[in-house]
Design an enzyme around this catalytic site. Structure first.
Site, PDB file in Angstrom:
ATOM      1  N   SER A   1       0.830  -1.213   0.000  1.00 22.13           N
ATOM      2  CA  SER A   1       0.000   0.000   0.000  1.00 22.13           C
ATOM      3  C   SER A   1       0.857   1.253   0.000  1.00 22.13           C
ATOM      4  O   SER A   1       0.341   2.354  -0.250  1.00 22.13           O
ATOM      5  CB  SER A   1      -0.932   0.004   1.219  1.00 22.13           C
ATOM      6  OG  SER A   1      -0.221  -0.298   2.404  1.00 22.13           O
TER       7      SER A   1
ATOM      8  N   GLU B   1      -0.054 -12.635  -1.399  1.00 18.05           N
ATOM      9  CA  GLU B   1      -1.474 -12.711  -1.710  1.00 18.05           C
ATOM     10  C   GLU B   1      -1.766 -13.955  -2.543  1.00 18.05           C
ATOM     11  O   GLU B   1      -1.073 -14.228  -3.524  1.00 18.05           O
ATOM     12  CB  GLU B   1      -1.919 -11.471  -2.490  1.00 18.05           C
ATOM     13  CG  GLU B   1      -1.836 -10.179  -1.703  1.00 18.05           C
ATOM     14  CD  GLU B   1      -2.353  -8.980  -2.493  1.00 18.05           C
ATOM     15  OE1 GLU B   1      -2.917  -9.191  -3.593  1.00 18.05           O
ATOM     16  OE2 GLU B   1      -2.177  -7.838  -2.025  1.00 18.05           O
TER      17      GLU B   1
ATOM     18  N   GLU C   1      -9.169  -9.966   3.736  1.00 15.46           N
ATOM     19  CA  GLU C   1      -9.598  -8.601   3.450  1.00 15.46           C
ATOM     20  C   GLU C   1     -10.974  -8.551   2.811  1.00 15.46           C
ATOM     21  O   GLU C   1     -11.256  -9.260   1.841  1.00 15.46           O
ATOM     22  CB  GLU C   1      -8.584  -7.921   2.522  1.00 15.46           C
ATOM     23  CG  GLU C   1      -8.925  -6.472   2.185  1.00 15.46           C
ATOM     24  CD  GLU C   1      -7.809  -5.728   1.482  1.00 15.46           C
ATOM     25  OE1 GLU C   1      -8.035  -4.562   1.112  1.00 15.46           O
ATOM     26  OE2 GLU C   1      -6.717  -6.300   1.320  1.00 15.46           O
TER      27      GLU C   1
END
Length: 272
Positions: free
Chosen positions: A53, A123, A190
């Site tokens: 991020s 991920e 998430e």
């Protein structure tokens, strides 16, 4: 205001699992630089994520995809110098582990050697299992990431809640079990329905850390810039702002400009 710190011992991957076992919630925030990492580490955070991020909040990109391994290592090294207690997690960025387990291992080794992080985060589930196994075989701890996966945003097409349909929910559960069975020590989930995230947390023995995944998980993570009110352009339902630093900083800078232009700063006491 009291700050919870169980003790001053370094938080490890094993300690996160022990926290789940005794029902103690895990707190995690992102950080990307020395100064902010030092502040949140001293405040008692359990884990610090040097997230990709940084591509958004530090570099101004629309997605996380453009950030490079070298850039992640730079941020990781900066944060490591500040952290005394928290577990330090560094994201493997897009393109450094998908589709080639050899490159994945090389990327993870670079992060561990050059940033001195405690672990890496990836991920994906079944699709990246070969990379997961190869990294774990080198003794590098992995935190997984399922649900909404920002590195796959072009595939998803939006940042909408994931796993609302039965088929996707089933795959999410299966992927979580695959990651635990492979040896991951924790998983971030998430933006999925709270009950689904809670089901996964109850089925797995490793910690499930949520972001937009409700209260029934083992811990929570937020992007520091979001929760401190530095980023007002992002307002999902799951975000609670604990400060309004954008407004505070704007007012401070405006006052500084006024004081400089009026010759009020520096005054007699502020010069040599």
């Amino acid at each position: 205001m009291s700050v919870h710190t169980e003790d001053s011992r370094k938080v490890t991957t094993r300690r996160l699992i022990e926290m789940k076992q005794r029902g103690e919630k895990i707190s995690m925030l992102t950080a990307y630089d020395y100064t902010m990492a030092s502040i949140i580490d001293k405040a008692g955070i359990d884990a610090i994520l040097v997230g990709d991020s940084a591509s958004n909040v530090m570099a101004g990109n629309v997605t996380t995809l453009p950030i490079t391994l070298d850039q992640m290592i730079y941020h990781g090294k900066s944060v490591f110098r500040a952290v005394k207690r928290a577990l330090l997690v560094v994201d493997l960025p897009f393109g450094t582990y998908q589709g080639n387990s050899k490159i994945a291992l090389e990327s993870a080794i670079r992060i561990m050697k050059e940033t001195h992080a405690d672990c890496v985060k990836l991920e994906g589930g079944k699709e990246i299992l070969e990379s997961v196994n190869r990294i774990l075989s080198a003794g590098i701890p992995i935190m997984g990431h399922l649900g909404l996966m920002p590195q796959s945003i072009n595939k998803f097409g939006s940042y909408a809640v994931r796993a609302k349909e039965e088929e996707e929910a089933k795959k999410l559960i299966e992927d979580a079990h695959l990651l635990e069975d492979a040896g991951c020590f924790a998983i971030v989930i998430e933006k999925v329905p709270a009950n689904l995230a809670g089901q996964i947390a109850s089925e797995l023995s490793i910690p499930i850390i949520g972001i937009g995944a409700g209260r029934y998980v083992d811990g929570q993570v937020l992007v520091m810039h979001d929760m401190l009110g530095l980023n007002k352009g992002f307002s999902p339902r799951f975000l609670r702002r604990y400060a309004n630093l954008e407004e505070n900083i704007t007012q401070a800078v405006q006052q500084y400009v006024t004081d400089v232009k009026s010759s009020d700063f520096p005054n007699e006491q502020e010069q040599y």
